[in-house]
Write a protein that holds these residues in place. Sequence first.
Motif, PDB file in Angstrom:
ATOM      1  N   PRO B 109      44.935  64.057  16.368  1.00 40.70           N
ATOM      2  CA  PRO B 109      43.501  64.215  16.076  1.00 40.70           C
ATOM      3  C   PRO B 109      43.140  65.643  15.648  1.00 40.70           C
ATOM      4  CG  PRO B 109      43.884  63.637  18.402  1.00 40.70           C
ATOM      5  CD  PRO B 109      45.171  63.460  17.690  1.00 40.70           C
ATOM      6  N   ARG B 110      43.805  66.638  16.210  1.00 40.87           N
ATOM      7  CA  ARG B 110      43.499  68.024  15.824  1.00 40.87           C
ATOM      8  C   ARG B 110      43.860  68.232  14.350  1.00 40.87           C
ATOM      9  NH1 ARG B 110      45.722  71.436  19.953  1.00 40.87           N
ATOM     10  NH2 ARG B 110      43.678  71.599  20.925  1.00 40.87           N
ATOM     11  N   ASN B 111      45.008  67.712  13.928  1.00 37.62           N
ATOM     12  CA  ASN B 111      45.387  67.816  12.511  1.00 37.62           C
ATOM     13  C   ASN B 111      44.354  67.162  11.604  1.00 37.62           C
ATOM     14  OD1 ASN B 111      47.795  69.184  12.820  1.00 37.62           O
ATOM     15  ND2 ASN B 111      48.965  67.306  13.150  1.00 37.62           N
ATOM     16  N   LEU B 112      43.693  66.131  12.123  1.00 37.62           N
ATOM     17  CA  LEU B 112      42.721  65.418  11.302  1.00 37.62           C
ATOM     18  C   LEU B 112      41.367  66.100  11.318  1.00 37.62           C
ATOM     19  CD1 LEU B 112      43.555  61.802  12.480  1.00 37.62           C
ATOM     20  CD2 LEU B 112      44.320  62.921  10.391  1.00 37.62           C
ATOM     21  N   GLY B 113      41.267  67.190  12.072  1.00 34.58           N
ATOM     22  CA  GLY B 113      40.020  67.930  12.087  1.00 34.58           C
ATOM     23  C   GLY B 113      38.993  67.403  13.078  1.00 34.58           C
ATOM     24  N   VAL B 114      39.427  66.659  14.079  1.00 34.95           N
ATOM     25  CA  VAL B 114      38.505  66.232  15.136  1.00 34.95           C
ATOM     26  C   VAL B 114      38.055  67.475  15.901  1.00 34.95           C
ATOM     27  CG1 VAL B 114      38.332  64.929  17.294  1.00 34.95           C
ATOM     28  CG2 VAL B 114      39.576  63.957  15.350  1.00 34.95           C
TER      29      VAL B 114
END
Lengths: 276, 287, 268
Positions: B109-114
């Motif tokens: 999720p962090r990679n996805l910009g959450v």
Amino acid sequence: MAEIISIARLFHKYSTGEYQVEALEGIDLEVRAGEFIVIIGPNGSGKSTLAKHLNALLLPTSGQVLVKGMDTRDPARLWEIRRTAGMVFQNPDNQLVATTVEEDVAFGPENLGVIPSEIVARVVSSLSAVDMTGYQRHAPHLLSGGQKQRVAIAGILAMQPEVIVLDEPTAMLDPAGRAEVLRTVRKLNQEKGITVVHITHYMDEAVHADRVIVMSEGGIVLDGPPRSVFAQVELLKRCGLDVPPVTELAHQLRESGVTVPQDVLTVEELVMQLCP
Amino acid sequence: MPIELYDVSYVYAPGTPNAVTALNAVTLRVDDGESLGIIGPTGSGKSTLVQHLNGLLKPARGRVLVDGEDLSQRATNLRNVRRKVGVIFQYPEHQLFEETVAKDIAFGPRNLGVPEAQLQERVRDAMAMVGLPEQLAERSPFELSGGQMRRVAIAGVLAMAPKVLVLDEPTAGLDPRGRAEILAHIRALHHRLGLTLVIVSHNMEDIARMTRRLAVMDRGRVVMDGPTPAVFSQTQRLRGLGLGTPQITAVMEKLRERGLAVRLDVLTVEEARDEIVAGLNRGQSGA
Amino acid sequence: MLRGVIIGQYYAAESPIHRLDPRTKIGVTFVFIVALFVAHAFAAFAVLAGFGWLALYLSRVPPRMILRGLRPILFILAFTLVLHVFMADGRTWFQLGPFTATWEGLHQGAFVATRLVILIGTTSLLTLTTSPIALTDGLERLLKPLSRLGVPAHELAMMMTIALRFIPTLLEEAEKVMKAQMARGADFETGNMLQRARSLVPLLVPLFVGAFRRADELAMAMEARCYRGGEHRTRMRQLRAGPADYVTVAATGLVAAVVVLMRWGFGP
């Protein structure tokens, strides 16, 4: 038949930091020469720990393990024990040492100091025993999982063992690879009379064994021919094991009032019972 | 959110003597809320197919559409596609790398910009979905048991909140108890959260239990595709491809050969029991 | 992505060079390299290159294989040449802004670059014509006399064998982990140097963890197969030097002597 392995009151404790884990709690077991034994049990039941005792890779915390009369705690007999009871491991990638099949099979006899001409002969006959003739110059990483495990078995055969202990050799293989390995092991047992101790959590691999041993929480809970072991459907389930679907079906049919025996193991047997 | 493959072909090492056609004109559609099983002998192209579902591989010919977006178009945001289609490879526990379970699950999720504020919630939800107790969040993933590690890895993909979950051999190497637990959690994701499932497996019993539709691959082609019981009932054809059938199907087939009138499209022990009891009763009343 | 990486690649063929004892080939290559560094004139290079060419011809390795081996060092070659051309003192060749190219620089640069080409060419001929096993075997036996002085000849050879065995396995594993992390939105291809270095953490940690696990299991499997170091150990493969080996050694000795004479023999 004479006992080739006898285990008496075997306890094994692992200590990691502050934790002490009781992996084996008083195992008594006799394995007769020429037997085909399957050990089943869930993860953490101690089956892998037990296997490593047969090859002196682990030593008893207390109790005794004798391989062909040799005590595994006797350092003078270590190499003779490991040669007598060879071991095949789970991950086919992590037990092949050399860059070609023939070099790998030669590894064991080279360690034992066998003379070169004799090593060559053993490599040839071991590869033929596992149906891998013609693969001498192949690189292990290009073989299928089932082929790698058969090369690993050939590597053990080249040491001319009397017992082969297989520690979940089929866990990482596809169905074709599993079948190849099982066929090979069964053949070695029947044709060469090698004692086999096969550890697995696939119940269907236990069907053709002479004897099935069920382990749970560091102890042996069942020990007998497959038929009588698999009849204990409820006990096996409580240990976290499945029975083959066909045995389960027979069990359920009996409960619905159909007359089928307790100890059905194969599809053919069930069908013959229902439609004689 | 459908996934559509039209006439997809893929070749490894193209233009060399070692060229291998891994996919050969595959057309396949996965609809919203489906549970699709994919089986086939080793080397039939299953893994290559899986990698096309989230754009890890680009087709040499043909098109892959996810939610109507063509994955070969430059404008398509592949991260966005990977958010929607979560792929869990074989032995996913080998991809764990963070110091704590929570941090590892947050990686996707962090990679996805959450936003950071939402990450904690995502992690907590994902852990609950696979039945990992909360107190494991701050433990190192490398201290856990094999089954727990696998669930951490699955949670790491679930935390990206995918609509489709693709699993390659989800139970490989697990013991029966671990296998049953993982499958129960996956089934719950499908039934309760409505996730679309694509499961690739060699384990016919798992496929029988988990999927309603089944595609069979052979040498880079989809050769059979239909409701799972119907596909499994074609036992001869499957055997011809070197594939097994669930043991139960084999029992039914043999019973029919010996003259007991039972259906072939039966997969579970319970169904089989009822069918056999009914068949035996019919047989007696007829006689 | 990683499929193209080939280390110590071997060109399988039947040729007199392939059949030579690996000890001969390693020893001869070593002498050849020493001669290459003794040589200080293009004429000497010509002798060595001619000898290398003869070996290449006899080995039946296609010359393009050697050229392919040179491709990765093209940049280094060009860089060396340019550096020498502009750095050396001497007669001006041409002027480029504040830099002066010299004829002496061109000569020096060409000299160093030629040496490098011959060096890479002949050493790749060694690995192309000798299988990795034969190579480690030969090395182990050449080093054996030194084990009395504490050189761990057997251990070095064993490490090399295991490394060669596991490099393809680890590359495969790297590709798998990379794909799994990409499926989780990881990006290995864009960003500045620092970002790219950091993006490698999710790849490298699983690789190291995996490598340690493999090492552990392999060590146990080796013990189970009675491995206890080099003592008492026999080898399946016996190395035997034949007439071809003696001829090769003699020819190399002759070439080396010519090179030495060219440098010191004809002086005042």
